[in-house]
Design a protein around this motif. Structure first.
Motif, PDB file in Angstrom:
ATOM      1  N   GLY A 107     -48.860  32.763  42.040  1.00  0.00           N
ATOM      2  CA  GLY A 107     -47.496  33.269  41.984  1.00  0.00           C
ATOM      3  C   GLY A 107     -46.528  32.338  42.672  1.00  0.00           C
ATOM      4  O   GLY A 107     -46.433  31.149  42.348  1.00  0.00           O
ATOM      5  N   GLU A 108     -45.781  32.865  43.664  1.00  0.00           N
ATOM      6  CA  GLU A 108     -44.817  32.054  44.411  1.00  0.00           C
ATOM      7  C   GLU A 108     -45.387  31.629  45.762  1.00  0.00           C
ATOM      8  O   GLU A 108     -44.646  31.276  46.681  1.00  0.00           O
ATOM      9  N   GLU A 109     -46.716  31.626  45.886  1.00  0.00           N
ATOM     10  CA  GLU A 109     -47.366  31.259  47.149  1.00  0.00           C
ATOM     11  C   GLU A 109     -48.015  29.889  47.027  1.00  0.00           C
ATOM     12  O   GLU A 109     -48.648  29.563  46.022  1.00  0.00           O
ATOM     13  N   PHE A 110     -47.847  29.093  48.078  1.00  0.00           N
ATOM     14  CA  PHE A 110     -48.384  27.733  48.117  1.00  0.00           C
ATOM     15  C   PHE A 110     -49.292  27.591  49.333  1.00  0.00           C
ATOM     16  O   PHE A 110     -49.114  28.282  50.350  1.00  0.00           O
ATOM     17  N   LEU A 111     -50.262  26.701  49.203  1.00  0.00           N
ATOM     18  CA  LEU A 111     -51.193  26.407  50.293  1.00  0.00           C
ATOM     19  C   LEU A 111     -51.064  24.941  50.662  1.00  0.00           C
ATOM     20  O   LEU A 111     -50.999  24.075  49.781  1.00  0.00           O
ATOM     21  N   VAL A 112     -51.021  24.665  51.958  1.00  0.00           N
ATOM     22  CA  VAL A 112     -50.976  23.293  52.460  1.00  0.00           C
ATOM     23  C   VAL A 112     -52.123  23.102  53.441  1.00  0.00           C
ATOM     24  O   VAL A 112     -52.309  23.918  54.352  1.00  0.00           O
ATOM     25  N   ALA A 113     -52.907  22.049  53.256  1.00  0.00           N
ATOM     26  CA  ALA A 113     -53.968  21.685  54.195  1.00  0.00           C
ATOM     27  C   ALA A 113     -53.665  20.307  54.755  1.00  0.00           C
ATOM     28  O   ALA A 113     -53.367  19.379  53.990  1.00  0.00           O
ATOM     29  N   MET A 114     -53.740  20.171  56.079  1.00  0.00           N
ATOM     30  CA  MET A 114     -53.393  18.913  56.734  1.00  0.00           C
ATOM     31  C   MET A 114     -54.566  18.463  57.609  1.00  0.00           C
ATOM     32  O   MET A 114     -54.725  18.936  58.735  1.00  0.00           O
TER      33      MET A 114
END
Length: 459
Positions: free
Chosen positions: A371-378
């Motif tokens: 949907g309008e959700e994003f995931l960021v991995a650093m």
């Protein structure tokens, strides 16, 4: 950026001095007093960088470097050689053995730390390419065809046309590549990315003081030249040039008069690394299809993200380096769709994806989580860096509306962050995602357009 550095030096005092300076910059250090132990530690612990004394009790730094580069387990480790009294012959031997750089003592601490940062960034970027390649293999993607072999190209940007021609004549005898003197303006005319040089040799002072360094910044900011190798030739031997050029994105700074043999030795290694990285990127693109990409935003999808996160967690357990995980959700996105329509809502998602990607490192992961959700991995990110990155992302989304077909659409984002430090494998990936999700919910509950860290983010 956190990381481990192996120091190989026969003198305890020298090791301690280096260790204190590197520990102050939050690097962790390993130590060896001779080449044999350095080789063993490098194979077993695989540090992110190796700093060698040019003369060890059982071998020279160049000999140890050659052995490291001949071993598949340590081939990719960047190597910096320090010499008590540097001379041209030893420097050339070190570079030809595969050393990334060679410094003579006394070493300027600012320049040394800039070089360490530079080498660690390059190592992290290459590791990310290899990691992505491994992930697509574990996901069952078919092997791509062999990469096309091509001759590398080198562009020379000298203070005058005559100087550029002299550099080409001298370098052409020592380097197997197409070499072309060009102007600063030609370097910036990258067009659609075709026929872009693989490497640039740039005078620190082209037409005015420091304009070569400004060109480095321009080249690094443009997609076609972002991955090119860049060497700065600093004939003025200005002590401030080294840290500034390296932090702007140059791969190396060569002080003094142009030395074709040294430049060729540096470029041979840089070009080999650049072409290998290009081949990895090409194979990755060929092997990742719509099964791993979100068709709207072009970001990786949830399936790929889960495989990626599992690999990052494994590496964090092995290296002890922290990593950050974020979940980001556009605020009141349903209202955007209801007010402006789903087509504009889709364009808002695309613009959001572009802003997120543009404001993270090349080796960070951005995925559409649904949907309008994003995931960021650093990977390799501590608490302070994660906090700065999360706030930067919140602002790049919320401070400027998304302009779509003449309409300014205000958008904000809520962010939940968790961090794994000193990872021991006890916190499984679903648990970390759940922690980030709870933190995201807290950001929503407390008023939206906020960054919230999970309570055990520093655990």
């Amino acid at each position: 950026m956190a990381g481990r550095i192996l120091i190989a030096d026969p003198t305890a005092t020298s090791r301690i001095i280096l260790k204190v300076g590197l520990n102050a910059a939050r690097y962790r250090t390993l130590q060896a007093a001779d080449g044999a132990n350095a080789l063993r530690i490098a194979r077993e612990d695989r540090p992110e960088l190796i700093i060698l004394n040019a003369h060890l009790p059982d071998m020279t730094g160049a000999e140890l470097c050659a052995r490291l580069k001949a071993d598949p387990r340590t081939r990719a480790l960047p190597v910096l050689i320090l010499a008590a009294q540097g001379n041209r012959a030893d420097r050339l031997a070190a570079l030809r053995a595969g050393a990334n750089d060679y410094l003579a003592k006394p070493v300027d601490e600012t320049a040394l730390h800039a070089l360490v940062r530079n080498l660690m960034r390059a190592r992290a970027a290459f590791d990310e390419l290899a990691r992505r390649q491994d992930i697509v293999e574990t996901m069952g993607f078919a092997e791509s065809g062999p990469a096309f072999s091509r001759s590398p190209t080198v562009a020379l940007i000298a203070p005058t046309p005559d100087t550029g021609l002299a550099w080409r004549r001298a370098l052409g005898l020592a380097l197997g590549a197409r070499i072309t003197p060009i102007s600063r303006e030609q370097a910036l005319e990258t067009g659609d990315g075709r026929d872009v040089p693989d490497a640039f040799v740039i005078a620190a002072d082209i037409a005015s003081h420091g304009d070569g360094l400004r060109l480095v910044s321009e080249l690094r900011s443009r997609q076609p030249t972002r991955h090119a190798a860049i060497v700065i030739q600093d004939e003025a031997n200005d002590v401030g040039t080294v840290p500034m050029a390296l932090d702007l994105g140059a791969n190396a700074v060569v002080p003094g008069t142009f030395d074709a043999e040294e430049m060729a030795a540096r470029l041979e290694r840089m070009l080999a690394c650049k072409l290998e990285a290009d081949a990895l990127r090409e194979r990755f693109v060929q092997r990742v299809d719509l099964a791993a990409l979100d068709p709207l935003t072009g970001l990786f999808n949830r399936r790929y993200a889960e495989a990626y996160l599992a690999r990052v967690a494994e590496e964090a357990v092995r290296t002890g380096q922290p990593f950050a995980l974020m979940l980001l959700d556009l605020d009141r996105f349903k209202e955007i769709n209801d007010t402006y329509g789903h087509r504009i809502g889709d364009e808002v998602l695309v613009e959001t994806a572009q802003r997120l990607t543009a404001n993270l490192r090349d080796f960070d992961l951005v995925a559409r989580h649904g949907g309008e959700e994003f995931l960021v991995a650093m990977p390799a990110t501590d608490l302070a860096a994660a906090a700065a990155a999360a706030e930067r992302l919140r602002r790049v989304i919320g401070d400027h509306p998304v302009r779509v077909t003449g309409v300014d659409v205000p958008v904000t984002v809520s962010i939940g962050v968790t961090l794994c430090t000193g990872c021991d494998g006890k916190r499984e990936m679903p648990q970390l995602i759940e922690e980030a999700d709870h933190a995201l919910y807290a950001s929503k509950h407390d008023g939206r357009n906020l960054v919230t860290f999970a309570r055990n983010a520093a655990a």
